[in-house]
Structure formats: C-alpha cells, structure tokens
Design an enzyme around this catalytic site. Sequence first.
Site, PDB file in Angstrom:
ATOM      1  N   HIS A 142       8.753   2.136   9.253  1.00  0.00           N
ATOM      2  CA  HIS A 142       8.451   1.182  10.326  1.00  0.00           C
ATOM      3  C   HIS A 142       7.211   1.680  11.071  1.00  0.00           C
ATOM      4  CE1 HIS A 142       9.397  -1.933  13.276  1.00  0.00           C
ATOM      5  NE2 HIS A 142       9.068  -1.057  14.213  1.00  0.00           N
TER       6      HIS A 142
ATOM      7  N   SER B   9       0.822  -1.211   0.000  1.00  0.00           N
ATOM      8  CA  SER B   9       0.000   0.000   0.000  1.00  0.00           C
ATOM      9  C   SER B   9       0.859   1.265   0.000  1.00  0.00           C
ATOM     10  CB  SER B   9      -0.960   0.002   1.196  1.00  0.00           C
ATOM     11  OG  SER B   9      -0.259   0.034   2.423  1.00  0.00           O
TER      12      SER B   9
ATOM     13  N   ASP C  60      16.255  -1.652  11.731  1.00  0.00           N
ATOM     14  CA  ASP C  60      15.620  -0.495  12.378  1.00  0.00           C
ATOM     15  C   ASP C  60      16.548   0.335  13.249  1.00  0.00           C
ATOM     16  OD1 ASP C  60      13.243  -1.428  11.221  1.00  0.00           O
ATOM     17  OD2 ASP C  60      12.749  -2.624  12.987  1.00  0.00           O
TER      18      ASP C  60
ATOM     19  N   LEU D   8      10.506  -7.426   4.304  1.00  0.00           N
ATOM     20  CA  LEU D   8      10.772  -8.104   5.571  1.00  0.00           C
ATOM     21  C   LEU D   8      12.146  -8.747   5.676  1.00  0.00           C
ATOM     22  CD1 LEU D   8       7.273  -9.781   6.136  1.00  0.00           C
ATOM     23  CD2 LEU D   8       8.103  -7.525   6.884  1.00  0.00           C
TER      24      LEU D   8
END
Length: 296
Positions: free
Chosen positions: A190, A94, A231, A171
């Site tokens: 994130h 999306s 991250d 991922l």
Amino acid sequence: METQNPIFRDSLYSSIHSLQIPKNYLFCNLSKIRSPKWVSLKMHYSLSSSALLANSKTQCRDINSKVECKGGFDKEDDEIKRKKLAVFVSGGGSNFRSIHEAALNGSVHGDIVVLVTSKQDCGGAEYARDKHIPLIVFPKKKDGQKYFSAEDLVNTLRSYKVDFILLAGYLKLIPVELVRAYPKSILNIHPSLLPAFGGKGFYGMKVHKAVIASGARYSGPTIHYVDEEYDTGRILAQRVVPVLANDTAEELAARVLHEEHELYADVAAALCEERIVWREDGVPLIQAKENPNDYL
C-alpha cells in the site's frame, strides 16, 4: 590409526545446524577402526530437550594422524525449496515486474507461476503474456458456464502449487475463501504508512493527494498481511520518504514507488527464504539474512 580428538569438517556441523544441536551432543565411537581406508560408520545426534534421534551415514579416513569425516545429511535435505508465487495486479504492474526480475536474477528464491488480474488488458497482464506467465482473470462476471468463482480460484492456485500470494496494485477485495485457504501467506503493498491513509477508497493517486492535503511530513510504502478487510492486516515492512513542502501528488507518488520496488523485492526474498517469524503478540518480523538475531 589415531582415534583421539576427532576433528569434523565444518560442512558436517553446518548440515545439522538447522537442528540446533551443540557439538558436545555429537558422539562417535571410533575405537574399533583399524584401517586407514575409508570406512562407514553410523553417527547419532541426540537432543537433551527432546526424544529426537536422527541417524546418518558418514565416512572417515586417517589424515595426518587425525580423523577427517565427510557426509552426514544430504545437502538437498537442508536446502530451502524455491517457492511458487502468484501475483495479483489491476494496473501497470511495476511491482510485479520488479519481483519477477528479482526472481530471474536470483535475488528472490522463488518463481512467479501465475498472474491474477481484474483487468485482462492492463499493463501487468500484457507483461505476463510477453513473459509466458499463465494469466487468470478474476473476478469474472457471471456468464453461464464461464463464471469463475472464488472456490475455482482457490482450486486453480492450488493446482499451480502456489506457496504465497503477492498483491501488487490489485484493487478488488480478496475473497474470504482465498484468505482462509492461504493463512499468513498473502501480502499486499500500500502506498502510505499504514494505518494512515488506508482502507476502502484509498488507492493510487488518491492516497498521495490525501497525504499532501493532510500536511503529513512523511509517507512511504507499507507491506502487510492480508485479512478479510482493506488494509487492516498485520504490518510486515515499511519505508519512509519525506513529503516536501511543494510536492505534487505525482512527485510524491514517484518517490514512494521507487521505494515500493525495492521493498517488495526485499520482502519477497525474505518470504521465500523463510526469514519471517511471528512474535508472541502476533506481530510478524523479518530476520536479517546475515544474522537471524537481527530484525529488519
């Protein structure tokens, strides 16, 4: 022909604005001009802080006893070129769709030239096929000559002349080779306010469940630069949404995702317009489009 107090069009000054040349450093000798017709002359721009000297051709004519000049640098030299983007996805895509739509409507000064996916049948991959965007599956399992290495990926992205890489729900850990090939050029989004609720294993609905279970009152998406870990890269942008008392993970996820779509499109626009600057301590900042002295 009147040669005193020459007046120059704003277009000339705007064309050299990127060099940050004050007007009092602009010199033009018009004393020998005798004809009211268009004439050519060479203008010199000098910077007191450097030895830089740039030349350009300009034309002048008499208009109501004043000098009007046009020309200077070609406009194309000053324009920022459209950037070429690669997007990485593993799911529905999306955010990929949001960025693609923003590029099509002109909000993002760039084009998605290739999609990389870890799942060839995911929603993001289907969207890419529908829009005729080239598709790469990575990583691929070792299967004789079909094995596609990290080096192959880097070379393929370079063949597309990719400027920036945007991870949008990808991922897999990005290969070190790719991070080193594209320094300060890979972004990830994130679904939490990093550094909280980030790292290996924190993705998708797992993040939102952890946020609710912790009792945190706020959450929201983070866009950060990608390094060699999950991250941990420098944070570039965040949006905050409230965590309501009776939220489910699905309700919180929907609220965060809405902000993700807007935030990623905004950041992609800033990236393509070269409005990201780095503070001396290594923190990236986004300059406001209206005023580069303001930061978002």
